[in-house]
Design a protein around this motif. Structure first.
Motif, PDB file in Angstrom:
ATOM      1  N   LEU A 236      -0.856   3.436 -11.753  1.00 34.00           N
ATOM      2  CA  LEU A 236      -0.121   4.257 -10.875  1.00 34.00           C
ATOM      3  C   LEU A 236      -0.814   4.523  -9.652  1.00 34.00           C
ATOM      4  CD1 LEU A 236       2.668   4.925  -9.726  1.00 34.00           C
ATOM      5  CD2 LEU A 236       2.446   7.130 -11.022  1.00 34.00           C
ATOM      6  N   ARG A 237      -2.031   5.269  -9.936  1.00 38.20           N
ATOM      7  CA  ARG A 237      -2.801   5.688  -8.766  1.00 38.20           C
ATOM      8  C   ARG A 237      -3.179   4.689  -7.796  1.00 38.20           C
ATOM      9  NH1 ARG A 237      -5.774  10.297  -7.645  1.00 38.20           N
ATOM     10  NH2 ARG A 237      -7.674   9.690  -6.168  1.00 38.20           N
ATOM     11  N   PRO A 238      -3.803   3.547  -8.247  1.00 41.12           N
ATOM     12  CA  PRO A 238      -4.298   2.568  -7.365  1.00 41.12           C
ATOM     13  C   PRO A 238      -2.830   1.760  -6.794  1.00 41.12           C
ATOM     14  CG  PRO A 238      -4.521   1.857  -9.787  1.00 41.12           C
ATOM     15  CD  PRO A 238      -4.478   3.346  -9.704  1.00 41.12           C
ATOM     16  N   ALA A 239      -1.944   1.877  -7.528  1.00 45.49           N
ATOM     17  CA  ALA A 239      -0.750   1.345  -6.826  1.00 45.49           C
ATOM     18  C   ALA A 239      -0.060   2.078  -5.580  1.00 45.49           C
ATOM     19  CB  ALA A 239       0.346   1.189  -7.845  1.00 45.49           C
ATOM     20  N   LEU A 240      -0.254   3.543  -5.829  1.00 43.29           N
ATOM     21  CA  LEU A 240       0.025   4.305  -4.583  1.00 43.29           C
ATOM     22  C   LEU A 240      -0.905   4.127  -3.528  1.00 43.29           C
ATOM     23  CD1 LEU A 240       1.071   7.671  -6.621  1.00 43.29           C
ATOM     24  CD2 LEU A 240       2.361   6.460  -5.104  1.00 43.29           C
ATOM     25  N   ILE A 241      -2.248   3.971  -3.790  1.00 46.97           N
ATOM     26  CA  ILE A 241      -3.276   3.823  -2.707  1.00 46.97           C
ATOM     27  C   ILE A 241      -2.925   2.748  -2.001  1.00 46.97           C
ATOM     28  CG2 ILE A 241      -5.490   3.537  -2.175  1.00 46.97           C
ATOM     29  CD1 ILE A 241      -6.187   5.449  -4.324  1.00 46.97           C
ATOM     30  N   VAL A 242      -2.711   1.620  -2.749  1.00 47.82           N
ATOM     31  CA  VAL A 242      -2.734   0.148  -1.968  1.00 47.82           C
ATOM     32  C   VAL A 242      -1.073   0.189  -1.073  1.00 47.82           C
ATOM     33  CG1 VAL A 242      -2.083  -2.185  -2.586  1.00 47.82           C
ATOM     34  CG2 VAL A 242      -3.928  -1.180  -4.041  1.00 47.82           C
ATOM     35  N   GLY A 243       0.062   0.700  -1.791  1.00 45.27           N
ATOM     36  CA  GLY A 243       1.092   0.635  -1.204  1.00 45.27           C
ATOM     37  C   GLY A 243       1.012   1.733   0.142  1.00 45.27           C
ATOM     38  N   LEU A 350       6.901   5.176   1.322  1.00 44.36           N
ATOM     39  CA  LEU A 350       5.583   4.909   1.812  1.00 44.36           C
ATOM     40  C   LEU A 350       5.367   3.971   2.954  1.00 44.36           C
ATOM     41  CD1 LEU A 350       3.669   4.373  -1.886  1.00 44.36           C
ATOM     42  CD2 LEU A 350       3.684   6.398  -0.317  1.00 44.36           C
ATOM     43  N   ARG A 351       6.479   3.103   2.958  1.00 49.25           N
ATOM     44  CA  ARG A 351       6.098   2.158   3.919  1.00 49.25           C
ATOM     45  C   ARG A 351       6.802   2.807   5.481  1.00 49.25           C
ATOM     46  NH1 ARG A 351       6.318  -3.126   5.398  1.00 49.25           N
ATOM     47  NH2 ARG A 351       7.915  -4.293   6.307  1.00 49.25           N
ATOM     48  N   ARG A 352       7.698   3.733   5.200  1.00 44.31           N
ATOM     49  CA  ARG A 352       7.990   4.588   6.392  1.00 44.31           C
ATOM     50  C   ARG A 352       7.113   5.385   6.995  1.00 44.31           C
ATOM     51  NH1 ARG A 352      12.744   4.997   2.966  1.00 44.31           N
ATOM     52  NH2 ARG A 352      14.463   3.586   3.462  1.00 44.31           N
ATOM     53  N   LYS A 353       6.409   6.158   6.005  1.00 45.90           N
ATOM     54  CA  LYS A 353       5.029   7.032   6.217  1.00 45.90           C
ATOM     55  C   LYS A 353       3.972   6.142   7.020  1.00 45.90           C
ATOM     56  CE  LYS A 353       1.430   9.682   4.072  1.00 45.90           C
ATOM     57  NZ  LYS A 353       0.318   8.899   4.605  1.00 45.90           N
ATOM     58  N   TRP A 354       3.832   5.089   6.586  1.00 49.51           N
ATOM     59  CA  TRP A 354       2.662   4.269   7.181  1.00 49.51           C
ATOM     60  C   TRP A 354       3.035   3.716   8.686  1.00 49.51           C
ATOM     61  CZ3 TRP A 354       2.133  -0.410   9.156  1.00 49.51           C
ATOM     62  CH2 TRP A 354       1.047  -1.360   9.581  1.00 49.51           C
ATOM     63  N   VAL A 355       4.248   3.457   8.876  1.00 43.82           N
ATOM     64  CA  VAL A 355       4.553   3.163  10.280  1.00 43.82           C
ATOM     65  C   VAL A 355       4.724   4.382  11.166  1.00 43.82           C
ATOM     66  CG1 VAL A 355       7.069   3.060   9.972  1.00 43.82           C
ATOM     67  CG2 VAL A 355       6.146   1.472  11.825  1.00 43.82           C
ATOM     68  N   SER A 356       5.165   5.396  10.652  1.00 44.86           N
ATOM     69  CA  SER A 356       5.370   6.441  11.393  1.00 44.86           C
ATOM     70  C   SER A 356       4.107   7.245  11.787  1.00 44.86           C
ATOM     71  CB  SER A 356       6.244   7.574  10.577  1.00 44.86           C
ATOM     72  OG  SER A 356       7.402   7.047  10.466  1.00 44.86           O
ATOM     73  N   GLU A 357       2.880   7.023  11.106  1.00 39.53           N
ATOM     74  CA  GLU A 357       1.749   7.584  11.333  1.00 39.53           C
ATOM     75  C   GLU A 357       1.084   6.747  12.297  1.00 39.53           C
ATOM     76  OE1 GLU A 357       0.811   9.878   7.343  1.00 39.53           O
ATOM     77  OE2 GLU A 357      -0.056   8.095   7.370  1.00 39.53           O
ATOM     78  N   ARG A 358       1.516   5.487  12.588  1.00 38.72           N
ATOM     79  CA  ARG A 358       0.755   4.676  13.800  1.00 38.72           C
ATOM     80  C   ARG A 358       1.465   4.521  14.803  1.00 38.72           C
ATOM     81  NH1 ARG A 358      -0.459   3.843   8.682  1.00 38.72           N
ATOM     82  NH2 ARG A 358      -2.766   3.097   8.120  1.00 38.72           N
ATOM     83  N   LYS A 359       2.343   5.500  15.561  1.00 38.47           N
ATOM     84  CA  LYS A 359       3.050   5.230  16.533  1.00 38.47           C
ATOM     85  C   LYS A 359       2.337   5.082  17.944  1.00 38.47           C
ATOM     86  CE  LYS A 359       6.575   8.550  14.912  1.00 38.47           C
ATOM     87  NZ  LYS A 359       7.381   9.783  14.933  1.00 38.47           N
ATOM     88  N   GLY A 360       0.835   5.621  17.707  1.00 37.50           N
ATOM     89  CA  GLY A 360      -0.014   5.597  19.095  1.00 37.50           C
ATOM     90  C   GLY A 360      -0.397   4.101  19.404  1.00 37.50           C
ATOM     91  N   TYR A 361       0.017   3.190  18.425  1.00 35.76           N
ATOM     92  CA  TYR A 361      -0.491   1.740  18.708  1.00 35.76           C
ATOM     93  C   TYR A 361       0.743   1.014  19.164  1.00 35.76           C
ATOM     94  CZ  TYR A 361      -4.462   2.720  15.785  1.00 35.76           C
ATOM     95  OH  TYR A 361      -5.740   3.447  15.356  1.00 35.76           O
ATOM     96  N   PRO A 362       0.331  -0.067  20.145  1.00 35.53           N
ATOM     97  CA  PRO A 362       1.458  -1.002  20.563  1.00 35.53           C
ATOM     98  C   PRO A 362       2.744  -1.263  19.346  1.00 35.53           C
ATOM     99  CG  PRO A 362      -0.408  -1.494  21.425  1.00 35.53           C
ATOM    100  CD  PRO A 362      -0.831  -0.656  20.402  1.00 35.53           C
ATOM    101  N   LEU A 363       3.617  -1.444  19.415  1.00 34.69           N
ATOM    102  CA  LEU A 363       4.600  -1.688  18.542  1.00 34.69           C
ATOM    103  C   LEU A 363       4.604  -3.063  17.999  1.00 34.69           C
ATOM    104  CD1 LEU A 363       8.040  -0.424  19.821  1.00 34.69           C
ATOM    105  CD2 LEU A 363       6.617   0.652  17.991  1.00 34.69           C
ATOM    106  N   VAL A 364       4.152  -4.115  18.839  1.00 39.43           N
ATOM    107  CA  VAL A 364       3.826  -5.510  18.170  1.00 39.43           C
ATOM    108  C   VAL A 364       2.815  -5.643  17.347  1.00 39.43           C
ATOM    109  CG1 VAL A 364       2.424  -5.984  20.336  1.00 39.43           C
ATOM    110  CG2 VAL A 364       3.531  -7.831  19.214  1.00 39.43           C
ATOM    111  N   ASP A 365       1.630  -4.776  17.778  1.00 43.90           N
ATOM    112  CA  ASP A 365       0.632  -4.610  16.835  1.00 43.90           C
ATOM    113  C   ASP A 365       0.921  -4.107  15.330  1.00 43.90           C
ATOM    114  OD1 ASP A 365      -1.380  -6.156  18.763  1.00 43.90           O
ATOM    115  OD2 ASP A 365      -1.488  -4.287  19.540  1.00 43.90           O
ATOM    116  N   ILE A 366       1.722  -2.970  15.295  1.00 47.88           N
ATOM    117  CA  ILE A 366       1.903  -2.449  14.159  1.00 47.88           C
ATOM    118  C   ILE A 366       2.865  -3.410  13.402  1.00 47.88           C
ATOM    119  CG2 ILE A 366       3.399  -0.602  13.103  1.00 47.88           C
ATOM    120  CD1 ILE A 366       2.854   1.397  15.767  1.00 47.88           C
TER     121      ILE A 366
END
Length: 407
Positions: A236-243, A350-366
């Protein structure tokens, strides 16, 4: 002794009427005087001389309605042939063609099954023998009302009292229907004519979820989940980190194999995401972070077979752990960490967290980094956060000034 004569009263005849033509006739009738009506049609398979009778109770006694339904059934049976005239194809025939087509077959297996259930539910409610071109806003509203109240006649509906579903679920059903109709507008029969002349639902608004459920976890939440992970399962721990570190869907990283992992590429390593396990069937090559590298190395066998799963099941290293097991692990981790779990809040947080923490980058690159097909579909994942809102209010990117330097 004199023989008593039987009554001269005549026996009442059963009502019956046949609709159609040679080799395509539907008979509607009573089993006995005053009974519910039945309909029978003789169906002959292509290439066969003999056929079989398809008999069904109509569930009512209305003769005029029975005749109308007989005509609708004949229209449906005609529309199953490729020579159906434009606009006469029924919903049932259109559904059968759409589900057998290449467009539907190209979808991921899970998406195909979900769309099939949605279409079966909508078409069964609206009527398989109803002409697709006759759909209008009234038909849509009728379905919306039935879905909201949890109509027990709807297919694949959980029987939980009279509670209906949220508008987002209804919207998904109607989008599946609309996709099928638009497909009918561009798909031609053997005569070179499209099945539908125009989209009958064009311009009709479907109900949208005003407050959609999009649970998200914070970085602090993830830290607590990682602390609790070892008490649940070693994977579970490595799964959380990879996700959390890749931002990909659970189905994508859960089904990774060691042949997809390349520790000798990029700065810290890279993953060749296979198209077979991607929702959009898109194969992507993307680098990963030092944290993901360390997590993968911690569970990497000394001499892994390239076909072994990165997150293997307990019975076969070639098979990935199934979705339900991974779901159970996450649920136990939430409980062990003392974190409340919102409805719908599991691995996708986790997917929503990942994208929300990268708002400073262009959307096309995210979108490219996280596996979204475009930035339009990405936006539904990106959520507001207090720190970014504060910066928007207090820290404008620039000031507008009049030409010449005067503000």
């Amino acid at each position: 002794m004199a023989t008593q004569k039987r009554s001269g009263a005549k026996r009442k005849k059963c009502w019956s009427q046949s609709i159609g033509e040679y080799k395509l006739t539907v008979r509607v009738y009573e089993l006995y005087p005053g009974s519910n009506l039945y309909r029978s049609v003789w169906i002959t398979s292509p290439g066969k001389k003999s056929g079989k009778e398809d008999k069904k109770s109509l569930g009512h006694k209305d003769r005029d309605r029975a005749v109308r339904e007989a005509y609708e059934l004949i229209a449906h049976l005609r529309s199953t042939s490729d020579g159906v005239r434009q606009g006469e194809i029924t919903l049932g025939a259109l559904k059968a063609r759409y589900l057998a087509g290449r467009k539907h077959a190209a979808k991921a297996e899970r998406t195909r099954k979900e769309d099939e259930r949605k279409l079966e539910r909508v078409v069964a409610f609206l009527g398989a023998t109803k002409r697709a071109s006759s759909l209008d806003e009234e038909a849509v509203l009728e379905y919306v009302e039935a879905r909201r109240r949890g109509d027990p006649s709807l297919l694949y509906v959980a029987r939980r009292g009279s509670a209906g579903v949220r508008d987002g679920t209804i919207w998904a059903d109607l989008v599946a229907l609309h996709t099928m109709l638009r497909w009918g507008c561009v798909t031609k029969n053997k005569a070179g004519v499209t099945l539908l002349a125009s989209d009958p639902l064009k311009g009709i608004e479907f109900p949208r979820e005003l407050n959609p459920r999009q649970p998200i976890v914070t970085h602090d939440d993830v830290e607590r989940l990682l602390q609790a992970a070892d008490t649940v399962h070693p994977l579970l721990r490595p799964a959380l980190i990879v996700g959390e570190g890749t931002g990909r869907r659970n189905g994508a990283w859960r089904q990774l194999r060691w042949c997809d992992i390349h520790f000798d590429r990029e700065e810290f390593g890279a993953i060749q995401w296979p198209g077979e396990t991607d929702k959009g069937k898109t194969a992507l090559y993307r680098p990963f972070s030092p944290a993901v590298r360390d997590a993968l190395l911690s569970i990497r066998p000394e001499r892994p077979d390239p076909d072994w799963a990165v997150f293997p099941s307990s019975v076969d290293p070639r098979r990935p752990v199934n979705k339900k097991t991974m779901w159970d692990w996450m649920e136990k981790a939430f409980a062990a960490a003392g974190l409340p779990r919102e409805p719908g809040g599991m691995w996708h947080t986790l997917r929503r967290k990942w994208v929300s923490e990268r708002k400073g980058y262009p959307l096309v690159d995210i979108a490219a980094a996280g596996g979204w097909k475009d930035d339009r579909s990405l936006k539904s994942y990106m959520q507001e956060d207090p720190e970014t809102v504060r910066k928007v209010v207090l820290e404008p990117t620039h000031r507008l000034r009049k030409r010449g330097g005067t503000e």
